[in-house]
Design a protein around this motif. Structure first.
Motif, mmCIF file in Angstrom:
data_model
loop_
_atom_site.group_PDB
_atom_site.id
_atom_site.type_symbol
_atom_site.label_atom_id
_atom_site.label_comp_id
_atom_site.label_asym_id
_atom_site.label_seq_id
_atom_site.Cartn_x
_atom_site.Cartn_y
_atom_site.Cartn_z
ATOM 1 N N ASN A 205 0.822 -1.213 0.000
ATOM 2 C CA ASN A 205 0.000 0.000 0.000
ATOM 3 C C ASN A 205 0.857 1.265 0.000
ATOM 4 O O ASN A 205 0.474 2.281 -0.583
ATOM 5 N N GLU B 261 -7.584 8.763 -1.032
ATOM 6 C CA GLU B 261 -7.488 7.328 -0.742
ATOM 7 C C GLU B 261 -8.500 6.846 0.294
ATOM 8 O O GLU B 261 -8.609 5.650 0.516
ATOM 9 N N THR B 262 -9.183 7.745 0.926
ATOM 10 C CA THR B 262 -10.218 7.333 1.873
ATOM 11 C C THR B 262 -11.604 7.333 1.238
ATOM 12 O O THR B 262 -12.586 7.010 1.897
ATOM 13 N N ALA C 87 -11.613 3.795 -2.388
ATOM 14 C CA ALA C 87 -10.297 3.261 -2.736
ATOM 15 C C ALA C 87 -10.187 1.819 -2.254
ATOM 16 O O ALA C 87 -10.857 1.406 -1.302
ATOM 17 N N SER C 88 -9.345 1.050 -2.922
ATOM 18 C CA SER C 88 -9.132 -0.343 -2.527
ATOM 19 C C SER C 88 -7.661 -0.617 -2.234
ATOM 20 O O SER C 88 -7.277 -1.776 -2.066
ATOM 21 N N TYR D 75 -6.494 4.020 2.310
ATOM 22 C CA TYR D 75 -7.421 2.882 2.335
ATOM 23 C C TYR D 75 -7.196 2.037 3.583
ATOM 24 O O TYR D 75 -8.161 1.573 4.215
ATOM 25 N N ASN E 169 -8.827 3.827 6.463
ATOM 26 C CA ASN E 169 -10.284 3.767 6.378
ATOM 27 C C ASN E 169 -10.798 2.367 6.707
ATOM 28 O O ASN E 169 -11.816 2.200 7.398
ATOM 29 N N ASN E 170 -10.083 1.351 6.229
ATOM 30 C CA ASN E 170 -10.468 -0.027 6.510
ATOM 31 C C ASN E 170 -10.289 -0.359 7.989
ATOM 32 O O ASN E 170 -11.118 -1.065 8.597
#
Length: 273
Positions: free
Chosen positions: A73, A212-213, A216-217, A222, A225-226
């Motif tokens: 990432n 990216e929040t 996004a994957s 990401y 956020n995840n």
């Protein structure tokens, strides 16, 4: 028989290692914050559900690094940031260069550019998603838009603020336009241009965090956020620390380029003194 003379090794005095306070001082406050943070966590003053200890964040970082998730990432985020900065910075530099040198171009373009510059580029996210979707193009485009204007405005003002006496001196030596730009205008405007690049680096990371929040994957944003969805505070804090470290490294790189490219200023001052 005479005894061979025994040569005793010459003892050299070792100079004590001197550490400049100027190199230590910038790390004092961050170190104190980390120490107070860790001690507060050990004493139970800070709950791990609210703010995990630095040691817990470090362990989480090691785990994610060994699993390959953090490097993967991180590389994706660096790619997006670098490509976006190169595109936006190049466009900003070209526009600033053209408008700074040409009065007609300045009258034609500058007013419109200033109008668009005052629109918060993060407000364009819905429009960019509609136009470009949620793929890499949307994220890179958002970074490019955010970094374009700091480079443009500083390049433009850097060229416009070149001392007229330098221009007159170049004209008296009958320099061509190319020589005038290469030997007088660009070196005089370079400090201001580098300030714009340094400011654009900060905007680059701020923009990337938001990009990216949202839909996004992959990327550090990401990951944060995840982790928020699973209330994984260690990873959330780790991502914030990674962004802070990336921002600091970018600033150090910009300072290094300033020292390298503006070495002639320091040399000139030392000769005058």
């Amino acid at each position: 028989m005479q005894k061979a003379a025994v040569l005793s090794p010459i003892k050299t005095k070792r100079r004590p290692i001197q550490i400049s306070w100027q190199k230590v001082l910038p790390f004092v406050i961050p170190s104190l914050i980390i120490i107070i943070w860790q001690v507060s966590s050990n004493l139970g003053w800070l709950s791990s559900s609210v703010l995990p200890s630095p040691w817990a964040v470090l362990q989480d970082g090691i785990t994610l690094t060994l699993s390959g998730e953090l490097p993967k990432n991180l590389s994706i985020s660096l790619y997006r940031a670098t490509v976006g900065l190169l595109i936006g910075g190049s466009i900003g530099f070209i526009l600033g260069f053209i408008n700074g040198l040409s009065r007609k171009c300045r009258l034609l373009f500058d007013s419109s550019i200033q109008m668009f510059r005052n629109i918060p580029h993060l407000a364009l996210i819905p429009l960019i998603i509609i136009w470009l979707g949620i793929g890499e193009s949307a994220k890179i485009s958002l970074v490019a838009i955010g970094t374009m204007f700091p480079v443009y405005i500083n390049t433009f003002h850097g060229i416009r603020s070149v001392d007229k006496e330098f221009i007159e001196m170049g004209q008296s030596y009958e320099l061509s336009r190319t020589q005038m730009f290469r030997k007088i205008i660009f070196p005089a405007a370079l400090p201001q241009i580098l300030v714009g690049i340094r400011y654009a680096l900060g905007v680059m990371w701020t923009t990337l965090i938001v990009a990216e929040t949202i839909s996004a994957s992959s990327g550090i944003g990401y990951m944060a956020n995840n982790a928020e969805d699973f209330v994984d505070m260690e990873t959330v804090i780790l991502c914030i620390v990674v962004y802070a470290v990336l921002g600091k490294i970018s600033d150090l790189v910009a300072k290094g380029f300033e020292s390298l490219l503006l070495d002639w200023q320091t040399t000139g001052r030392s000769k005058v003194q």
